[in-house]
Every structure is written in structure tokens, then in C-alpha cells.
Design an enzyme around this catalytic site. Sequence first.
Site, short mmCIF file in Angstrom:
data_model
loop_
_atom_site.label_atom_id
_atom_site.label_comp_id
_atom_site.label_asym_id
_atom_site.label_seq_id
_atom_site.Cartn_x
_atom_site.Cartn_y
_atom_site.Cartn_z
N GLN A 121 -12.15 1.77 79.29
CA GLN A 121 -11.53 0.82 78.36
C GLN A 121 -12.31 0.62 77.06
O GLN A 121 -11.74 0.30 76.02
CB GLN A 121 -11.34 -0.53 79.05
CG GLN A 121 -12.65 -1.23 79.41
CD GLN A 121 -12.47 -2.50 80.22
OE1 GLN A 121 -11.36 -2.89 80.52
NE2 GLN A 121 -13.57 -3.15 80.58
N ASP B 248 -18.99 -1.23 92.40
CA ASP B 248 -18.67 -2.66 92.38
C ASP B 248 -17.20 -2.93 92.66
O ASP B 248 -16.84 -4.03 93.10
CB ASP B 248 -19.00 -3.26 91.00
CG ASP B 248 -20.46 -3.69 90.90
OD1 ASP B 248 -21.25 -3.32 91.77
OD2 ASP B 248 -20.80 -4.39 89.92
N TYR C 137 -40.23 -6.68 85.07
CA TYR C 137 -40.69 -5.30 85.27
C TYR C 137 -40.58 -4.51 83.96
O TYR C 137 -39.82 -4.87 83.08
CB TYR C 137 -39.94 -4.60 86.42
CG TYR C 137 -38.44 -4.57 86.34
CD1 TYR C 137 -37.78 -3.59 85.62
CD2 TYR C 137 -37.68 -5.50 87.03
CE1 TYR C 137 -36.39 -3.55 85.57
CE2 TYR C 137 -36.29 -5.47 86.98
CZ TYR C 137 -35.67 -4.48 86.26
OH TYR C 137 -34.30 -4.45 86.22
N ARG D 271 -30.80 0.28 81.40
CA ARG D 271 -29.45 0.71 81.77
C ARG D 271 -28.84 1.62 80.72
O ARG D 271 -28.15 2.57 81.03
CB ARG D 271 -28.54 -0.50 81.98
CG ARG D 271 -28.86 -1.32 83.21
CD ARG D 271 -27.98 -2.56 83.24
NE ARG D 271 -26.58 -2.20 83.12
CZ ARG D 271 -25.81 -1.86 84.14
NH1 ARG D 271 -26.29 -1.85 85.34
NH2 ARG D 271 -24.55 -1.54 83.93
P1 FAD Z 1 -19.57 -1.22 86.33
O1 FAD Z 1 -20.97 -0.99 85.91
O2 FAD Z 1 -19.02 -2.59 86.25
O3 FAD Z 1 -18.65 -0.24 85.47
C1 FAD Z 1 -17.24 -0.36 85.46
C2 FAD Z 1 -16.70 0.40 84.26
O4 FAD Z 1 -15.26 0.36 84.32
C3 FAD Z 1 -17.09 -0.23 82.94
O5 FAD Z 1 -17.49 0.78 82.05
C4 FAD Z 1 -15.83 -0.92 82.48
O6 FAD Z 1 -15.73 -1.01 81.08
C5 FAD Z 1 -14.75 -0.01 83.07
N1 FAD Z 1 -13.48 -0.70 83.31
C6 FAD Z 1 -13.30 -1.89 83.91
N2 FAD Z 1 -11.99 -2.21 83.98
C7 FAD Z 1 -11.32 -1.18 83.40
C8 FAD Z 1 -9.94 -0.93 83.16
N3 FAD Z 1 -9.00 -1.79 83.53
N4 FAD Z 1 -9.60 0.22 82.53
C9 FAD Z 1 -10.56 1.12 82.15
N5 FAD Z 1 -11.88 0.92 82.35
C10 FAD Z 1 -12.27 -0.21 82.97
N6 FAD Z 1 -26.74 -4.66 87.77
C11 FAD Z 1 -28.05 -4.76 87.86
O7 FAD Z 1 -28.55 -4.47 88.93
N7 FAD Z 1 -28.83 -5.13 86.81
C12 FAD Z 1 -28.29 -5.36 85.58
O8 FAD Z 1 -29.01 -5.67 84.63
C13 FAD Z 1 -26.89 -5.20 85.43
N8 FAD Z 1 -26.29 -5.33 84.22
C14 FAD Z 1 -24.95 -5.06 84.10
C15 FAD Z 1 -24.37 -5.08 82.82
C16 FAD Z 1 -23.02 -4.77 82.64
C17 FAD Z 1 -22.41 -4.79 81.27
C18 FAD Z 1 -22.24 -4.46 83.76
C19 FAD Z 1 -20.78 -4.12 83.55
C20 FAD Z 1 -22.81 -4.43 85.05
C21 FAD Z 1 -24.17 -4.73 85.23
N9 FAD Z 1 -24.81 -4.71 86.48
C22 FAD Z 1 -26.15 -4.85 86.58
C23 FAD Z 1 -24.10 -4.40 87.72
C24 FAD Z 1 -24.48 -3.08 88.23
O9 FAD Z 1 -24.68 -2.27 87.12
C25 FAD Z 1 -23.40 -2.61 89.11
O10 FAD Z 1 -23.63 -3.07 90.44
C26 FAD Z 1 -23.37 -1.14 89.16
O11 FAD Z 1 -23.66 -0.60 87.92
C27 FAD Z 1 -22.03 -0.70 89.67
O12 FAD Z 1 -21.48 0.11 88.70
P2 FAD Z 1 -19.99 0.42 88.68
O13 FAD Z 1 -19.93 1.71 87.92
O14 FAD Z 1 -19.39 0.33 90.01
O15 FAD Z 1 -19.33 -0.76 87.83
#
Ligand code: FAD
Length: 373
Positions: free
Chosen positions: A36, A287, A209, A106
Site C-alpha cells: 500500500q 503479524d 541496544y 529495521r
Molecule cells: P508488518 O511489518 O506489519 O508489514 C505489513 C506490510 O503490509 C506493511 O508494509 C504494510 O504497509 C502492508 N499492508 C498492510 N495492509 C495492507 C493492505 N491492505 N494492502 C497492501 N499492503 C498492506 N517489531 C519490533 O519487534 N520492533 C520494532 O521496532 C517494530 N517496529 C515496527 C514498525 C512498523 C512501522 C511496523 C509496521 C511494525 C513494527 N514492528 C516492530 C512489528 C514487527 O516488525 C512485526 O512483528 C514483524 O515485522 C512482522 O512483519 P510482517 O511483515 O508480518 O508485518
Amino acid sequence: MDISGLNTIVIGAGIGGLTAALALRAKGAQVTVLEQAAEITEVGAGIQVSPNGFVVLKALGLGPEFEAVAVRGQAVELRDYRHGRLVTRLDLGLLDDDQPYFFVHRADLIDLLADAVRKAGIRVRLLQTVDRVDVGQAPVVHMTNGAKFSADLVIGADGLHSKLRPSLNGTSAPFFTRQVAWRATVPNVMDHPEIACVHMGPRQHLVSYPLRGGDLVNLVAVQERSEWADEGWAHTDDPDNVRAAFSGFGGMAAKCLAQVSEVGLWGLFRHPVAKVWHQDHCALLGDAAHPTLPFMAQGAVMAIEDAWVLADALGRAPDMEMGLARYQARRYSRVSKVVETASKNAWKYHLSFPPLRMAAHLGLRMGSAVAPE
Ligand code: FAD
């Protein structure tokens, strides 16, 4: 199952989505990532990558690039809050050489993954917000701009507010844990770079850290409080608020807090692990399936593990149905245990009576090889 040429859509270019795209591409799938945002970037601060995450990055051929941007942790120290006195120390140097523990910004991890995705010929479509997914044997992804994409396989790696998760699980309400966390990066004023510290006080703790060769320190300050704060990573707060909340903290914690010029605040919510991770030709990852509290530093690492296991399970199974079922079976209990342990960890840092806090620290040290985020 031979997945070469499998037309796969990954929703979300976060750590989980990009790693999944790479793992599936490595087995020959034709992958498109729908994101997105206008660019693949990261507003977050630091993240810890334990050996179980690094082993996947290495297997994807990203080991040297990752080591170049990450700080290899030497120790985790547990310190009391008032003067920063050492309570106990977990020597990460005792881990085997092939089991390193890292701290990384990150943004650097995302850049590295995005670069690898481009080199692997994976198509990333930006400014594509998914509205809903028609789940089925031939799933269709509907965008908010009216466009549609069909695929042989759709992976929902779209984080906390996944559009795919409710189609498989219905909706579920998270609950506020009565804890909030501030997050900031500051110039490094620590005595010892390459060491993570958990500074523990009654009903609050602060984790520090190093990042970027030790030039920066990542701070996460957690406090129990009943006042509501929004869930999410992008809410900013006045730095004086975190300084006031942690005014009883001395030693290095106080020195670090004095440096904070920008800070994010987020409310910590508990979400249930999704019961259903796959249906027909769709699956959840990271997530989207299992958001976790940050007290095990495993949120991103679990997403990285998911990505590897998903591609592996599909590659070994006779068909997609079986592959996705094996993916969930291999991940569900491990992830649930991590989410549960993370939820239980906070109280151990926040005990009011110092000797109990010390005993709990020692219990934590023996019970977990990872420090809280
Ligand atoms: P996410 O990292 O949430 O990525 C989801 C992706 O999907 C994002 O790029 C988002 O823009 C995209 N997305 C969402 N909805 C839609 C849609 N409808 N259409 C298209 N795209 C979409 N964890 C830590 O441990 N320490 C941290 O400091 C930390 N900071 C974070 C900062 C941010 C901005 C985010 C989003 C998450 C953070 N987390 C942090 C959480 C951790 O990163 C997550 O547990 C882990 O990265 C899981 O990643 P993920 O790819 O499953 O989800």
C-alpha cells in the site's frame, strides 16, 4: 509439489512479506508483492534478530549483507533502574559461532530484503491497497482503486490489520494490556557498545541496544498505565513525557533518555493467534496470523521463520492443500508458545520488590535465549 511458475501474490512488503517472496521465488514461484505504501521503507527503529532468524537470512544468501549492517550482540545485561547496577548478565559470546545474535535497524533490514527482491526479479507494485480477497481455488485480490488481481496462491503478509485474516477467521477484538511503550533512537552514550541492557523498575522497564556500528542506541521504554494509547507504530509523543515517566531511572538509562529528541508511543494490545491460517489457495503469515507483544523480540523473527517454512512445506507436499496444512501445523504451536511467553514476560521486569525482581530476572535468563524488544 513443484511450485516453479506458480503465480503467487504476497500482500505486504514488510519483513514477513519480502522474506516470503524471496523464499517462494527461490523455489521458482512467480511472485508479485502488493504494497500500500508509496515506497518500501521503514519508520521503525531497531529490531533484534536471534539465531533462528539469521539462519533463514543466511539460507536465502543474505548472510554477509546482513552482517554488514547489523551489530553482533556480545551480551544482554539486566540492570536495576535506580543507579543502573548490574543484576545479571547473559553472555551472548557463549553462543556457538554459527548462532550469532544481532541488533539491526529495521530500515537496513527492509532495504536489504527489498534489494534482494529486486535482484530476484520479483515484481513489487506500490500504492496498491488491498480491499478484500475472494478466497477460493482461484483467489482474486480486490484493490481499493477497483483493480483486481488473480493468482494461484495469495499470501496475506499484511500485518496487524490484515484484510485476509477476517475472511479466514472472522473478526476478534484485541485487548489493551494496560502497558504503553515509547520507542526512540539516540546517539550512543553507552559505556559498552554491542551490549543490550534491560533497566528494570517497578511497573516499568527500559531496553537499550546498539544500532549501526554502535553509533545509535535503540530505546524501548515500557510502562504499565491505565491511560489508553493507540495501537500502532506511527504515533509520536513529546520526548518530555517519556523522560517524566522514567524520571526515577538513573545511570545509563537516564543518560540515554536525556538524548531523546523524537519519540513514538504505542499502546500494547494482545491479539489471539489466528486459528485458521489457510483456506483453499490463501494463507496468512507473520503479524497477520500472530501479532505478539514485544517482550520476546520475536515478532519479526517469527515472520521470517514463517516465510521459510511456508516455501519449504509447499515444495515438499503433494499438493497445495497439503502444503498449506503442513505449514500451519509446523508453525502453530511454536508461534503460540512465543506469543504466550512474550505476554507473560512483562510482569517479571516490573515487580516492585527488588529481590523478587532479581529472582525473576534469573528465571528469565534461564528460560529464554532472547531479550525483550
Ligand atoms: P508488518 O511489518 O506489519 O508489514 C505489513 C506490510 O503490509 C506493511 O508494509 C504494510 O504497509 C502492508 N499492508 C498492510 N495492509 C495492507 C493492505 N491492505 N494492502 C497492501 N499492503 C498492506 N517489531 C519490533 O519487534 N520492533 C520494532 O521496532 C517494530 N517496529 C515496527 C514498525 C512498523 C512501522 C511496523 C509496521 C511494525 C513494527 N514492528 C516492530 C512489528 C514487527 O516488525 C512485526 O512483528 C514483524 O515485522 C512482522 O512483519 P510482517 O511483515 O508480518 O508485518
